[in-house]
Design an enzyme around this catalytic site. Structure first.
Site, PDB file in Angstrom:
ATOM      1  N   ILE A  65     -40.271  10.212  -2.969  1.00 45.57           N
ATOM      2  CA  ILE A  65     -40.360  11.047  -1.762  1.00 45.57           C
ATOM      3  C   ILE A  65     -39.948  10.202  -0.553  1.00 45.57           C
ATOM      4  O   ILE A  65     -40.786   9.816   0.271  1.00 45.57           O
ATOM      5  CB  ILE A  65     -41.786  11.629  -1.565  1.00 45.57           C
ATOM      6  CG1 ILE A  65     -42.310  12.259  -2.853  1.00 45.57           C
ATOM      7  CG2 ILE A  65     -41.773  12.675  -0.438  1.00 45.57           C
ATOM      8  CD1 ILE A  65     -43.755  12.735  -2.768  1.00 45.57           C
ATOM      9  N   PRO A  66     -38.650   9.886  -0.453  1.00 44.83           N
ATOM     10  CA  PRO A  66     -38.204   9.139   0.720  1.00 44.83           C
ATOM     11  C   PRO A  66     -38.416   9.973   1.978  1.00 44.83           C
ATOM     12  O   PRO A  66     -38.283  11.199   1.945  1.00 44.83           O
ATOM     13  CB  PRO A  66     -36.718   8.891   0.444  1.00 44.83           C
ATOM     14  CG  PRO A  66     -36.311   9.934  -0.540  1.00 44.83           C
ATOM     15  CD  PRO A  66     -37.538  10.248  -1.340  1.00 44.83           C
ATOM     16  N   HIS A  67     -38.756   9.299   3.072  1.00 43.31           N
ATOM     17  CA  HIS A  67     -39.000  10.035   4.307  1.00 43.31           C
ATOM     18  C   HIS A  67     -38.787   9.140   5.518  1.00 43.31           C
ATOM     19  O   HIS A  67     -38.743   7.916   5.399  1.00 43.31           O
ATOM     20  CB  HIS A  67     -40.406  10.638   4.321  1.00 43.31           C
ATOM     21  CG  HIS A  67     -41.492   9.641   4.093  1.00 43.31           C
ATOM     22  ND1 HIS A  67     -41.850   9.221   2.825  1.00 43.31           N
ATOM     23  CD2 HIS A  67     -42.279   8.950   4.939  1.00 43.31           C
ATOM     24  CE1 HIS A  67     -42.825   8.328   2.922  1.00 43.31           C
ATOM     25  NE2 HIS A  67     -43.105   8.134   4.188  1.00 43.31           N
ATOM     26  N   GLY A  68     -38.638   9.777   6.663  1.00 38.37           N
ATOM     27  CA  GLY A  68     -38.452   9.040   7.904  1.00 38.37           C
ATOM     28  C   GLY A  68     -38.572   9.969   9.088  1.00 38.37           C
ATOM     29  O   GLY A  68     -38.522  11.195   8.941  1.00 38.37           O
ATOM     30  N   LEU A 103     -37.747  13.975   3.051  1.00 36.92           N
ATOM     31  CA  LEU A 103     -38.372  14.671   4.182  1.00 36.92           C
ATOM     32  C   LEU A 103     -38.114  13.855   5.438  1.00 36.92           C
ATOM     33  O   LEU A 103     -38.435  12.665   5.488  1.00 36.92           O
ATOM     34  CB  LEU A 103     -39.875  14.823   3.953  1.00 36.92           C
ATOM     35  CG  LEU A 103     -40.642  15.595   5.028  1.00 36.92           C
ATOM     36  CD1 LEU A 103     -40.290  17.086   4.980  1.00 36.92           C
ATOM     37  CD2 LEU A 103     -42.138  15.408   4.863  1.00 36.92           C
TER      38      LEU A 103
END
Length: 156
Positions: A65-68, A103
């Site tokens: 779940i990569p996010h930034g 996300l």
């Protein structure tokens, strides 16, 4: 906010062909190009890569779940991919990932960002749901599965 409402056929992939983690992140961020300005896309890419350097977002069970967050975004955006072949992602369980949920959102919406990450995690923790996603052949099918699962999981 529903997860499925953040997904769009342009940002959902049923059999994404990638060779490594960097390619996954680049392709998912690039899928947002139709909705985020060109300059902001690069800031989003940097934010996601920087977050990944802190600690891998490979959460186990074949999921990442990569996010930034960036100051230039006004809304939250998402992309989702089922990979055609599992890829090493430095996940916490040391197993390759085959599903990736990206996300990204505004710097100012910390609370919403955390709620959405939690919701994604809860949905994706369900093995039957993950298995049903793998059976989907189109991006529209995947979005519909998310919609159905959110209705079941979060209604009431």
């Amino acid at each position: 906010m529903n997860i499925f409402s953040l997904l769009d056929p342009q940002t959902v992939f049923s059999a994404l062909e990638v060779n490594d983690k960097a390619e996954i992140l680049n392709k998912l961020v690039s899928s947002l190009e139709g909705t985020i300005s060109e300059g902001e896309i690069e800031r989003v890419r940097e934010a996601v890569i920087e977050r990944e350097k802190i600690m891998s977002t490979g959460v186990g069970k074949g999921l990442a779940i990569p996010h930034g967050k960036t100051a230039g975004l006004q809304e939250t955006y998402a992309a989702f991919a089922i990979l055609d072949e599992p890829v090493d992602y430095e996940a916490i369980d040391d197993k390759p990932v085959n599903m990736v949920f990206l996300l990204v959102g505004p710097q100012s919406s910390n609370s919403l960002h955390i709620k959405l990450l939690s919701r994604i995690s809860r949905l994706m923790n369900n093995k039957d749901f993950r298995d049903s996603l793998r059976e989907c052949k189109t991006s529209e099918d995947i979005i519909e599965r998310f919609k159905d699962e959110e209705h079941v999981s979060f209604s009431g």
